[in-house]
Design a protein around this motif. Sequence first.
Motif, PDB file in Angstrom:
ATOM      1  N   LEU A 196       0.852  -1.191   0.000  1.00  0.00           N
ATOM      2  CA  LEU A 196       0.000   0.000   0.000  1.00  0.00           C
ATOM      3  C   LEU A 196       0.883   1.235   0.000  1.00  0.00           C
ATOM      4  N   GLY A 197       0.448   2.258  -0.751  1.00  0.00           N
ATOM      5  CA  GLY A 197       1.166   3.525  -0.718  1.00  0.00           C
ATOM      6  C   GLY A 197       2.050   3.749  -1.923  1.00  0.00           C
ATOM      7  N   ALA A 198       2.919   4.751  -1.816  1.00  0.00           N
ATOM      8  CA  ALA A 198       3.802   5.114  -2.927  1.00  0.00           C
ATOM      9  C   ALA A 198       5.123   5.629  -2.392  1.00  0.00           C
ATOM     10  N   GLY A 199       6.176   5.417  -3.172  1.00  0.00           N
ATOM     11  CA  GLY A 199       7.484   5.954  -2.813  1.00  0.00           C
ATOM     12  C   GLY A 199       7.955   5.492  -1.448  1.00  0.00           C
ATOM     13  N   ASP A 200       8.539   6.407  -0.702  1.00  0.00           N
ATOM     14  CA  ASP A 200       9.092   6.069   0.606  1.00  0.00           C
ATOM     15  C   ASP A 200       8.021   5.709   1.627  1.00  0.00           C
ATOM     16  N   SER A 201       6.772   6.103   1.364  1.00  0.00           N
ATOM     17  CA  SER A 201       5.699   5.800   2.309  1.00  0.00           C
ATOM     18  C   SER A 201       5.048   4.442   2.046  1.00  0.00           C
ATOM     19  N   ALA A 202       5.452   3.760   0.973  1.00  0.00           N
ATOM     20  CA  ALA A 202       4.872   2.452   0.669  1.00  0.00           C
ATOM     21  C   ALA A 202       5.238   1.455   1.754  1.00  0.00           C
ATOM     22  N   ARG A 203       4.287   0.586   2.070  1.00  0.00           N
ATOM     23  CA  ARG A 203       4.554  -0.435   3.090  1.00  0.00           C
ATOM     24  C   ARG A 203       3.958  -1.762   2.657  1.00  0.00           C
ATOM     25  N   ALA A 251      10.498  -4.366  -5.733  1.00  0.00           N
ATOM     26  CA  ALA A 251       9.915  -4.717  -7.033  1.00  0.00           C
ATOM     27  C   ALA A 251       8.776  -3.769  -7.405  1.00  0.00           C
ATOM     28  N   TYR A 252       7.993  -3.376  -6.429  1.00  0.00           N
ATOM     29  CA  TYR A 252       6.868  -2.438  -6.602  1.00  0.00           C
ATOM     30  C   TYR A 252       7.389  -1.046  -6.954  1.00  0.00           C
ATOM     31  N   LYS A 253       8.407  -0.617  -6.237  1.00  0.00           N
ATOM     32  CA  LYS A 253       8.917   0.741  -6.428  1.00  0.00           C
ATOM     33  C   LYS A 253       9.636   0.916  -7.762  1.00  0.00           C
ATOM     34  N   VAL A 254      10.410  -0.097  -8.193  1.00  0.00           N
ATOM     35  CA  VAL A 254      11.161   0.070  -9.435  1.00  0.00           C
ATOM     36  C   VAL A 254      10.243   0.140 -10.654  1.00  0.00           C
ATOM     37  N   LEU A 255       9.014  -0.363 -10.520  1.00  0.00           N
ATOM     38  CA  LEU A 255       8.031  -0.237 -11.600  1.00  0.00           C
ATOM     39  C   LEU A 255       7.292   1.100 -11.539  1.00  0.00           C
ATOM     40  N   GLY A 256       7.520   1.855 -10.473  1.00  0.00           N
ATOM     41  CA  GLY A 256       6.865   3.155 -10.328  1.00  0.00           C
ATOM     42  C   GLY A 256       5.419   3.068  -9.907  1.00  0.00           C
ATOM     43  N   CYS A 257       5.068   1.999  -9.184  1.00  0.00           N
ATOM     44  CA  CYS A 257       3.667   1.823  -8.780  1.00  0.00           C
ATOM     45  C   CYS A 257       3.290   2.765  -7.645  1.00  0.00           C
ATOM     46  N   ARG A 258       2.011   2.993  -7.514  1.00  0.00           N
ATOM     47  CA  ARG A 258       1.486   3.809  -6.427  1.00  0.00           C
ATOM     48  C   ARG A 258       0.114   3.274  -6.029  1.00  0.00           C
ATOM     49  N   GLY A 259      -0.366   3.709  -4.881  1.00  0.00           N
ATOM     50  CA  GLY A 259      -1.706   3.313  -4.441  1.00  0.00           C
ATOM     51  C   GLY A 259      -1.715   1.956  -3.780  1.00  0.00           C
ATOM     52  N   TRP A 260      -1.592   0.919  -4.609  1.00  0.00           N
ATOM     53  CA  TRP A 260      -1.576  -0.430  -4.070  1.00  0.00           C
ATOM     54  C   TRP A 260      -1.150  -1.413  -5.149  1.00  0.00           C
ATOM     55  N   SER A 312      -6.370   7.739  -1.836  1.00  0.00           N
ATOM     56  CA  SER A 312      -5.065   7.812  -2.497  1.00  0.00           C
ATOM     57  C   SER A 312      -5.171   8.075  -3.996  1.00  0.00           C
ATOM     58  N   ALA A 313      -6.380   8.163  -4.533  1.00  0.00           N
ATOM     59  CA  ALA A 313      -6.570   8.377  -5.971  1.00  0.00           C
ATOM     60  C   ALA A 313      -5.824   9.630  -6.427  1.00  0.00           C
ATOM     61  N   SER A 314      -5.158   9.527  -7.569  1.00  0.00           N
ATOM     62  CA  SER A 314      -4.364  10.655  -8.052  1.00  0.00           C
ATOM     63  C   SER A 314      -4.219  10.598  -9.563  1.00  0.00           C
ATOM     64  N   LEU A 315      -3.447  11.529 -10.096  1.00  0.00           N
ATOM     65  CA  LEU A 315      -3.172  11.618 -11.525  1.00  0.00           C
ATOM     66  C   LEU A 315      -1.666  11.663 -11.749  1.00  0.00           C
ATOM     67  N   ASP A 316      -1.224  11.187 -12.903  1.00  0.00           N
ATOM     68  CA  ASP A 316       0.179  11.362 -13.275  1.00  0.00           C
ATOM     69  C   ASP A 316       0.487  12.832 -13.494  1.00  0.00           C
ATOM     70  N   TYR A 317      -0.530  13.577 -13.979  1.00  0.00           N
ATOM     71  CA  TYR A 317      -0.355  14.995 -14.302  1.00  0.00           C
ATOM     72  C   TYR A 317      -1.385  15.838 -13.546  1.00  0.00           C
ATOM     73  N   PRO A 318      -1.249  15.924 -12.217  1.00  0.00           N
ATOM     74  CA  PRO A 318      -2.235  16.666 -11.418  1.00  0.00           C
ATOM     75  C   PRO A 318      -2.274  18.146 -11.717  1.00  0.00           C
ATOM     76  N   ALA A 319      -1.193  18.700 -12.271  1.00  0.00           N
ATOM     77  CA  ALA A 319      -1.158  20.134 -12.557  1.00  0.00           C
ATOM     78  C   ALA A 319      -2.256  20.515 -13.529  1.00  0.00           C
ATOM     79  N   ARG A 320      -2.554  19.627 -14.466  1.00  0.00           N
ATOM     80  CA  ARG A 320      -3.589  19.942 -15.447  1.00  0.00           C
ATOM     81  C   ARG A 320      -4.938  20.073 -14.780  1.00  0.00           C
ATOM     82  N   GLN A 321      -5.219  19.164 -13.831  1.00  0.00           N
ATOM     83  CA  GLN A 321      -6.491  19.228 -13.136  1.00  0.00           C
ATOM     84  C   GLN A 321      -6.609  20.565 -12.389  1.00  0.00           C
ATOM     85  N   ALA A 322      -5.519  20.966 -11.738  1.00  0.00           N
ATOM     86  CA  ALA A 322      -5.548  22.225 -11.004  1.00  0.00           C
ATOM     87  C   ALA A 322      -5.764  23.409 -11.930  1.00  0.00           C
ATOM     88  N   GLN A 323      -5.145  23.381 -13.097  1.00  0.00           N
ATOM     89  CA  GLN A 323      -5.309  24.461 -14.070  1.00  0.00           C
ATOM     90  C   GLN A 323      -6.747  24.552 -14.543  1.00  0.00           C
TER      91      GLN A 323
END
Length: 327
Positions: A196-203, A251-260, A312-323
Amino acid sequence: MTTSSVQFGKVAVLMGGQSAERDVSLMSGAGVLAALRSRGVDAHAFDPAQQGMHELRSQGFSRCFIALHGRYGEDGTVQGALELLGIPYTGAGVLASSMAIDKVMTKRIWIAEGLSTPRHVLLQRGQSNSEQLLSLPRELGLPLIVKPVREGSSLGVTKVTDASQVQAAVQAAAAMDADIMCEQFISGDEVTCAVLGAGDSARALPVIHIVAPEGQYDYQNKYFTDSTQYRVPCDLPAGEEEAIQALVLKAYKVLGCRGWGRLDVMIDAATRKPYLLEINTAPGMTSHSLVPMAAKAVGISYEELCVSLLASASLDYPARQAQEANA
């Protein structure tokens, strides 16, 4: 209206779809939908096989929980559509999803990163000759596993115990995918571990030891029987669970996974070395599914898990949503 409803807005639970795993997806989606509604979330079923993705925007959805499995749901295609629509979604992004659904591409990345995975040979439908098929037992040994490169739920998977079975196994896999992977069979303990999670916070959640009838953890034994044993806490020798958790996290992190995600691993009976098999970036959420089982072992209920994943839902390009929101 509850706090959850305000936080998430109108939520689409994407389920069904067009893949061979449609029936499992419908079961997963029904469970997620009921769980979110029980927590006050304004959640609705949405089947991309019956409605165009553009309707998500016209119907006012602000977030998606992806309960689709396999092609057109777990392979980056739906994720790409949601990126274009600017609607945050659960699970891995476009690139990670498209890589993770491809078992051979996943292996290539893991191998490049020095992670252990069984040896394999890639075949393409209609392009393999009898000489190549005959060489597989020599190259990979027997038994060996034949599977479609881009299917899940053990669909189209065959365990080959004799060289005479190779051709039929390849044909069965080729009926489901243009690419077929033949893989070294690792004899030993079959386990799975969710992240669960992403990056350094994944567990990593607790490892589950799967003990299936006659060692056949196939489609039937995954979803429609109660004879498969799921041992959690696992009964592995001291230190092995922690080693597997560390392996699947990397293995999860090197694929760039997030969320779960959920990663399947075989432990060689003789050497006790773990081998990564594959990763699921939109794991099952049925009554027999393993991520909810692992979460429950650490005190996370099915409903809490669903709400946490939605958060945890997100976008690869959240800046566009904000714009677009500020336009």
